[in-house]
Scaffold this motif. Structure first.
Motif, PDB file in Angstrom:
ATOM      1  N   SER A 165     -17.446   9.434  -8.313  1.00 48.47           N
ATOM      2  CA  SER A 165     -17.488   8.817  -6.990  1.00 48.47           C
ATOM      3  C   SER A 165     -16.402   7.759  -6.799  1.00 48.47           C
ATOM      4  N   MET A 166     -15.608   7.522  -7.845  1.00 48.32           N
ATOM      5  CA  MET A 166     -14.582   6.472  -7.773  1.00 48.32           C
ATOM      6  C   MET A 166     -13.238   7.051  -7.309  1.00 48.32           C
ATOM      7  N   SER A 167     -12.477   6.229  -6.602  1.00 47.09           N
ATOM      8  CA  SER A 167     -11.127   6.631  -6.204  1.00 47.09           C
ATOM      9  C   SER A 167     -10.204   6.512  -7.413  1.00 47.09           C
ATOM     10  N   ASN A 168      -9.042   7.125  -7.320  1.00 46.35           N
ATOM     11  CA  ASN A 168      -8.074   7.052  -8.415  1.00 46.35           C
ATOM     12  C   ASN A 168      -7.657   5.613  -8.700  1.00 46.35           C
ATOM     13  N   ALA A 169      -7.501   4.816  -7.657  1.00 47.30           N
ATOM     14  CA  ALA A 169      -7.120   3.408  -7.839  1.00 47.30           C
ATOM     15  C   ALA A 169      -8.213   2.646  -8.580  1.00 47.30           C
ATOM     16  N   GLU A 170      -9.466   2.933  -8.273  1.00 49.05           N
ATOM     17  CA  GLU A 170     -10.581   2.269  -8.959  1.00 49.05           C
ATOM     18  C   GLU A 170     -10.646   2.669 -10.430  1.00 49.05           C
ATOM     19  N   ILE A 171     -10.318   3.913 -10.720  1.00 50.19           N
ATOM     20  CA  ILE A 171     -10.332   4.390 -12.105  1.00 50.19           C
ATOM     21  C   ILE A 171      -9.265   3.681 -12.929  1.00 50.19           C
ATOM     22  N   LEU A 172      -8.102   3.432 -12.326  1.00 49.50           N
ATOM     23  CA  LEU A 172      -6.995   2.809 -13.046  1.00 49.50           C
ATOM     24  C   LEU A 172      -7.062   1.282 -13.041  1.00 49.50           C
ATOM     25  N   SER A 189       0.833  -1.204   0.000  1.00 52.06           N
ATOM     26  CA  SER A 189       0.000   0.000   0.000  1.00 52.06           C
ATOM     27  C   SER A 189       0.868   1.254   0.000  1.00 52.06           C
ATOM     28  N   THR A 190       2.016   1.228   0.710  1.00 51.49           N
ATOM     29  CA  THR A 190       2.933   2.354   0.700  1.00 51.49           C
ATOM     30  C   THR A 190       3.509   2.547  -0.695  1.00 51.49           C
ATOM     31  N   GLU A 191       3.858   1.445  -1.352  1.00 49.66           N
ATOM     32  CA  GLU A 191       4.389   1.509  -2.710  1.00 49.66           C
ATOM     33  C   GLU A 191       3.346   2.082  -3.667  1.00 49.66           C
ATOM     34  N   ASN A 192       2.085   1.625  -3.556  1.00 53.28           N
ATOM     35  CA  ASN A 192       1.013   2.136  -4.413  1.00 53.28           C
ATOM     36  C   ASN A 192       0.721   3.599  -4.140  1.00 53.28           C
ATOM     37  N   GLU A 193       0.837   4.039  -2.872  1.00 52.82           N
ATOM     38  CA  GLU A 193       0.640   5.460  -2.563  1.00 52.82           C
ATOM     39  C   GLU A 193       1.677   6.294  -3.288  1.00 52.82           C
ATOM     40  N   GLY A 194       2.917   5.851  -3.282  1.00 51.02           N
ATOM     41  CA  GLY A 194       3.972   6.565  -4.004  1.00 51.02           C
ATOM     42  C   GLY A 194       3.703   6.588  -5.492  1.00 51.02           C
ATOM     43  N   LEU A 195       3.247   5.460  -6.034  1.00 56.31           N
ATOM     44  CA  LEU A 195       2.915   5.391  -7.458  1.00 56.31           C
ATOM     45  C   LEU A 195       1.754   6.311  -7.793  1.00 56.31           C
ATOM     46  N   MET A 196       0.745   6.357  -6.937  1.00 56.71           N
ATOM     47  CA  MET A 196      -0.441   7.178  -7.198  1.00 56.71           C
ATOM     48  C   MET A 196      -0.105   8.670  -7.228  1.00 56.71           C
ATOM     49  N   GLU A 197       0.993   9.049  -6.618  1.00 56.49           N
ATOM     50  CA  GLU A 197       1.398  10.459  -6.600  1.00 56.49           C
ATOM     51  C   GLU A 197       2.372  10.795  -7.720  1.00 56.49           C
ATOM     52  N   VAL A 202      -4.962   9.378 -14.483  1.00 57.22           N
ATOM     53  CA  VAL A 202      -6.248   9.609 -13.822  1.00 57.22           C
ATOM     54  C   VAL A 202      -6.926  10.826 -14.435  1.00 57.22           C
ATOM     55  N   ARG A 203      -6.162  11.881 -14.672  1.00 56.07           N
ATOM     56  CA  ARG A 203      -6.717  13.094 -15.285  1.00 56.07           C
ATOM     57  C   ARG A 203      -7.310  12.785 -16.661  1.00 56.07           C
ATOM     58  N   PHE A 223      -1.629  -4.016 -18.230  1.00 56.39           N
ATOM     59  CA  PHE A 223      -0.312  -4.213 -17.626  1.00 56.39           C
ATOM     60  C   PHE A 223      -0.448  -5.104 -16.401  1.00 56.39           C
ATOM     61  N   PRO A 224       0.602  -5.876 -16.085  1.00 56.88           N
ATOM     62  CA  PRO A 224       0.519  -6.784 -14.932  1.00 56.88           C
ATOM     63  C   PRO A 224       0.301  -6.068 -13.598  1.00 56.88           C
ATOM     64  N   SER A 225       0.784  -4.820 -13.494  1.00 57.08           N
ATOM     65  CA  SER A 225       0.619  -4.065 -12.249  1.00 57.08           C
ATOM     66  C   SER A 225       0.685  -2.577 -12.566  1.00 57.08           C
ATOM     67  N   LEU A 226       0.295  -1.783 -11.594  1.00 50.84           N
ATOM     68  CA  LEU A 226       0.372  -0.331 -11.741  1.00 50.84           C
ATOM     69  C   LEU A 226       1.815   0.108 -11.924  1.00 50.84           C
ATOM     70  N   SER A 227       2.712  -0.549 -11.227  1.00 52.11           N
ATOM     71  CA  SER A 227       4.135  -0.252 -11.340  1.00 52.11           C
ATOM     72  C   SER A 227       4.651  -0.496 -12.754  1.00 52.11           C
ATOM     73  N   LYS A 228       4.232  -1.613 -13.363  1.00 54.62           N
ATOM     74  CA  LYS A 228       4.661  -1.940 -14.734  1.00 54.62           C
ATOM     75  C   LYS A 228       4.104  -0.923 -15.730  1.00 54.62           C
ATOM     76  N   MET A 229       2.869  -0.461 -15.507  1.00 54.36           N
ATOM     77  CA  MET A 229       2.282   0.536 -16.385  1.00 54.36           C
ATOM     78  C   MET A 229       3.065   1.841 -16.297  1.00 54.36           C
ATOM     79  N   LYS A 230       3.396   2.246 -15.078  1.00 49.96           N
ATOM     80  CA  LYS A 230       4.172   3.471 -14.884  1.00 49.96           C
ATOM     81  C   LYS A 230       5.556   3.338 -15.514  1.00 49.96           C
ATOM     82  N   ASP A 231       6.189   2.185 -15.336  1.00 49.58           N
ATOM     83  CA  ASP A 231       7.517   1.965 -15.921  1.00 49.58           C
ATOM     84  C   ASP A 231       7.477   2.069 -17.441  1.00 49.58           C
TER      85      ASP A 231
END
Length: 157
Positions: free
Chosen positions: A38-45, A8-16, A24-25, A127-135
């Motif tokens: 009404s959705m959170s950023n994580a739900e949108i992605l 969750s800490t890793e995802n918080e850093g990724l979300m920022e 998200v924008r 993508f397999p994960s949010l991290s892989k998408m960002k990479d």
């Protein structure tokens, strides 16, 4: 720390990160009826994340629907917006797909093509994960910015 806390800490850093914020924008921008309000950023992605299990559920051969095509465009629009913010030159994403989900994605800056990708099996885009998408987004962004830096005259046309 437990694994859940670390994740969750890793995802918080990724979300920022700039890329995820722009994703998200862009997703919120294509929501004309306010379904994402009404959705959170994580739900949108979440639709961008295709684990191995989710990918197995999608048939190997299939035609992409308009929602999947919109997601592909959002991904390249986000990269284009970040290129613009970094180099102050307009970056234009071009996504050309057949009804079967094959095609090409380009990003141009001026007359310079800074990204050219062949797209296959778009109905399985993810993508397999949010991290892989960002990479992946950061990798494309860095190559594009390097090309703009190498060929500033062409990019400024």
């Amino acid at each position: 720390m437990t694994e859940t806390t670390t994740a969750s800490t890793e995802n918080e850093g990724l979300m920022e990160s700039a890329f995820v914020v722009e994703m998200v924008r862009q997703m919120r921008a294509i929501d004309p009826y306010g379904q994402y309000d009404s959705m959170s950023n994580a739900e949108i992605l979440e639709p961008f994340i295709l684990t191995k299990e989710k990918k197995r559920e999608i048939p190997i051969i299939g035609d992409p629907d308009e929602i999947v095509v919109a997601r592909v465009k959002v991904f390249y629009n986000a990269i284009s917006a970040l290129i613009e913010s970094e180099c102050s030159l307009m970056a234009v994403p071009i996504v050309n797909l057949t009804h079967e989900g094959f095609g090409r994605a380009l990003i141009t800056v001026g007359k310079l093509v800074v990204m050219d990708r062949t797209l296959r099996d778009v109905h399985r885009f993810g993508f397999p994960s949010l991290s892989k998408m960002k990479d992946e987004g950061d990798k494309i962004l860095s190559v594009a910015l390097e090309l703009v830096g190498t060929h500033p005259k062409v990019a400024g046309l």
